[in-house]
Write a protein that holds these residues in place. Structure first.
Motif, mmCIF file in Angstrom:
data_model
loop_
_atom_site.group_PDB
_atom_site.id
_atom_site.type_symbol
_atom_site.label_atom_id
_atom_site.label_comp_id
_atom_site.label_asym_id
_atom_site.label_seq_id
_atom_site.Cartn_x
_atom_site.Cartn_y
_atom_site.Cartn_z
ATOM 1 N N ILE B 161 45.640 -78.887 24.030
ATOM 2 C CA ILE B 161 46.295 -77.784 24.735
ATOM 3 C C ILE B 161 45.545 -76.490 24.481
ATOM 4 C CG2 ILE B 161 48.380 -76.372 24.827
ATOM 5 C CD1 ILE B 161 50.010 -78.890 24.415
ATOM 6 N N GLY B 165 44.382 -75.884 27.885
ATOM 7 C CA GLY B 165 45.514 -75.183 28.477
ATOM 8 C C GLY B 165 46.787 -75.989 28.495
ATOM 9 N N SER B 166 46.716 -77.261 28.827
ATOM 10 C CA SER B 166 47.930 -78.082 28.837
ATOM 11 C C SER B 166 47.526 -79.544 28.873
ATOM 12 C CB SER B 166 48.794 -77.766 30.055
ATOM 13 O OG SER B 166 48.170 -78.275 31.215
ATOM 14 N N LEU B 167 48.513 -80.399 28.622
ATOM 15 C CA LEU B 167 48.211 -81.828 28.698
ATOM 16 C C LEU B 167 47.954 -82.243 30.142
ATOM 17 C CD1 LEU B 167 50.695 -83.349 26.093
ATOM 18 C CD2 LEU B 167 48.318 -82.682 25.794
ATOM 19 N N ALA B 168 48.591 -81.527 31.074
ATOM 20 C CA ALA B 168 48.340 -81.830 32.481
ATOM 21 C C ALA B 168 46.853 -81.648 32.792
ATOM 22 C CB ALA B 168 49.186 -80.925 33.365
ATOM 23 N N LYS B 169 46.291 -80.572 32.262
ATOM 24 C CA LYS B 169 44.861 -80.352 32.504
ATOM 25 C C LYS B 169 44.018 -81.340 31.708
ATOM 26 C CE LYS B 169 44.974 -75.610 33.950
ATOM 27 N NZ LYS B 169 44.576 -74.224 33.663
#
Ligand code: HEM
Ligand SMILES: [Cu+2]
Lengths: 186, 491
Positions: B161, B165-169
């Motif tokens: 993260i 930035g995030s787990l989605a990314k």
């Protein structure tokens, strides 16, 4: 200062005998409203205390781990069904509740949380999550009356309360990890 | 410069510890596997109680040790992209060892034998086969192990993260949706690590609930719980955690093949979509363990069946295809590292076929709880996941020292392949003969495949011994040589 006053006021309100008796007469109010509010009172009032004794906190709670450990131990104790039972039966347990939760949970929580690193925070969070889930399961599913002072129906209501909290915790963490945190430093 | 090298050495040291512990435990557990088969084949006189203790330690030990070694692989490569905490990885190893000791004492000194699935209410209701102490040692041991892994994945998640930035990314969703160009996609290692972080934090949380629940029930049997929910949580933990091993180990395939061929393993859109699909499926298909529980909601079982077909396939297909493409006309030099990695792709593909057959409800009604089941998962665990791990061990030895591979290693490669094929084949034959799994005693008609499997198991264990010996030779060699600042060229 404002925070401190509201903390003290909240504490006093919780002490008012009819308020206290009413909250303790219903299991879910006792566990999921009164206890958290006591912690909140300590947290609010804690600002001044932490400033005043900043040397003490810097020395004994440098990285936040001792403080959060205390918080975890005491909150875990209050999740045990018999702790609530005894609070109603023995005045010294009740006293411990009213002093312990603000002073030994609320204040150290405030001092520790921001000192913890990101991994520490998520570790604490992910410990409470299954704990609450388990409590939900225990209170909803157990076929026996666990407390002397509360009926089985009340247990079930409390269990659902825990389940809702768990569900929100899960939703929160999902949105947290899937939304962007690029800009801010963690 | 020398500070950089010594930091790299000490990080490598940690990975080496993960793999040494993992490799040695896997080897030791193979011995128990062989003993079980000899007992089932009637060649060894083993009391049923001892058999079930062996079964428990074999299942727990194999899954735990393979997970630890695979986590070491993931940590090694992931730390090239993001900043991981060494301390947490050390704590995980320490908690692993503590947990293992508790489990061993629980199983062997206190005769705890619920199998590694500790299915409620078995830990508490054992008909006096074991007592409270054994059950508590085992359950608390597993809990401590789980806490270590939880910390480990929290750290990988935090680091991903922080960087992306995030787990989605981390899964590359912004590339899938077209917001970002394919060339800026996260590397395959990041994608796989993100997937494993997600599924394993989920698994470990479910596991913690059901472990503590079992502990409460063992301490005070008056507290009972809904067994169906317990079973759901148990397999949500067990299936996902065991499954994650191959998704961690596969990172070695991506990184090692691209290093050997000097070609990047590109994370393109199909790759990212495949990993996202497998992330979602892995979380929900544990219901294929409950196809016989008719009280389960029907839609869940159908979902479990349909998605089980689909579960591994996206990643498997994309990886197998990618492996062929990257090697094709690359002039790759075959050695133990690349060979085992390539073997693992074969093992994975072959292992999935009988698994898919078994995940069909109609077939499952016949094959459920027969040795068909260990037949497929031994193939894909031992010839798939473990081969990736062993391939990584050879790769590390080559990169980090100058030990030479010998003719014994090549023989061991052959022995390992044949051994696992024989072992899994014997399980599948037993399954086709309707031999139940997890039975200490077999009818005479069932014994021949078991004995054959035992022989194959001995061959496997001997071959693995050679792998481990090579790794230990590397350990003693690496401290003697100066490391060149740039890592060595392999191809
Ligand atoms: C020489 C190699 C091996 C031999 C001889 C062996 C043998 C066995 C045997 C006899 C069983 C019990 C079968 C039954 O239910 O009747 C078993 C179960 C199992 N094995 Fe292995 N095995 C080997 C390698 C492995 C490896 C490498 C792994 C995973 C990394 C593994 C994981 C398991 C698991 C998870 C079970 C299920 C335990 C249970 O039913 O609770 N085994 N094995
Ligand atoms: Cu499964």
């Amino acid at each position: 200062m404002k925070q401190t006053i509201s903390g003290v006021v909240l504490f006093c309100i919780l002490l008012i005998p009819p308020v206290r008796t009413y909250m303790e007469s219903i299991m879910i109010l006792h566990m999921l409203v009164q206890l958290p509010l006591l912690i909140l009172a300590g947290w609010l009032a804690g600002k001044v205390v932490i400033q005043k004794f900043s040397r003490f906190f810097a020395k004994y709670n440098e990285n936040g781990v001792p403080g959060i450990t205390l918080v975890i131990i005491i909150t875990m104790y209050w999740m045990l069904p018999r702790a609530m039972d005894e609070a109603l039966t023995f005045y010294h347990v009740e006293l411990f509740k009213f002093l312990g939760l603000p002073f030994l949970v609320g204040i150290p929580l405030r001092d520790s949380w921001h000192k913890l690193k990101a991994v520490g925070k998520s570790f604490v969070y992910l410990n409470y999550l299954p704990m609450f889930g388990l409590m939900a399961w225990l209170y909803i599913d157990t076929p026996i009356q666990i407390c002397n002072n509360y009926l089985e129906v009340q247990q079930k209501v409390l269990g659902w309360g825990f389940l809702i909290i768990t569900a929100f915790m899960v939703l929160y963490i999902i949105q947290f990890v899937f939304t962007d945190h690029s800009e801010q430093e963690s | 410069m020398s500070a950089v090298i010594s930091e790299k050495k000490s990080r490598n040291n940690l990975v080496v510890s993960y793999l040494t512990v993992g490799g040695i435990i896997i080897l030791a557990m193979m011995v128990f596997g062989v003993l079980m088969l000899l007992a089932q084949g009637g060649s060894l006189n083993l009391s049923p109680a001892a058999f079930y203790q062996f079964l428990t330690i074999h299942g727990t030990g194999m899954v735990g040790a393979a997970a630890l070694a695979a986590a070491g692989v993931m940590w090694y490569f992931l730390s090239k992209y993001v900043e991981l905490s060494k301390k947490i990885a050390q704590v995980n190893l320490a908690l692993f060892l503590i947990g293992v000791v508790m489990v061993i004492i629980g199983v062997f000194s206190f005769e705890y034998a619920s199998a590694w699935t500790f299915l409620y209410p078995l830990p508490a209701i054992s008909a006096n086969a074991w007592g409270v102490t054994g059950a508590l040692l085992y359950l608390f041991g597993m809990l401590i192990l789980g806490i270590g892994f939880l910390l480990f994945y929290l750290d990988t998640g935090r680091a991903i993260i922080k960087k992306y930035g995030s787990l989605a990314k981390g899964l590359g969703w912004d590339v899938i949706s077209g917001k970002k160009a394919e060339k800026d996609a996260p590397s395959s290692t990041i994608v796989a690590s993100t997937m494993v972080t997600i599924v394993n934090i989920t698994a470990l949380t479910a596991g913690a609930i059901v472990l503590i629940m079992n502990i409460i029930n063992v301490i005070n049997p008056a507290f009972t719980f809904d067994p169906l929910l317990a079973k759901n949580l148990t397999f949500a933990f067990g299936h996902i955690f065991a499954n994650s091993i191959i998704y961690m180990a596969v990172i070695a395939v991506y990184e090692i093949l691209s290093k050997y061929t000097n070609r990047p393993w590109k994370a393109n859109k199909p790759f990212l979509i495949a990993w996202t699909m497998s992330t979602a499926f892995t979380l929900v298909i544990y219901t294929h363990h409950m196809l016989m529980d008719s009280v389960m909601p029907k839609w869940m079982l159908i979902m479990g069946q349909v998605l089980s077909y689909a579960n591994g396939l996206p990643v498997l297909v994309i990886t197998a295809y990618g492996a062929l493409m990257i090697v094709y006309k690359s002039g790759i030099k075959w050695d133990m590292g690349s060979g085992l990695i390539f073997l693992s792709m074969f093992g994975w593909v072959v292992g999935v076929v009988p698994a898919i057959v078994d995940a069909t409800i109609v077939v499952n009604h016949v094959m459920h709880n027969t040795k068909w089941v260990p037949g497929h998962f031994h193939m894909y665990m031992a010839l798939g996941a473990c081969a990736m791990i062993f391939g990584f061990m050879y790769y590390l030895a080559k990169e980090d020292s100058n030990v030479e591979e010998q003719i014994f290693d090549k023989i061991a490669f052959l022995g390992y392949t044949l051994g696992i094929l024989g072992l899994s084949g014997s399980f599948l034959v037993s399954g086709a003969l309707s031999t139940p799994r997890r039975w200490a005693t077999h009818f005479p008609e069932w014994m021949a495949p078991a004995n054959f499997g035992a022989a194959a198991g001995v061959l496997t264990a001997l071959s693995l011994t050679m792998f481990v010996v090579h790794f230990i030779r590397y350990l003693s060699n690496r401290n003697k040589v100066e490391m060149s600042p740039e890592s060595k060229k392999l191809a």
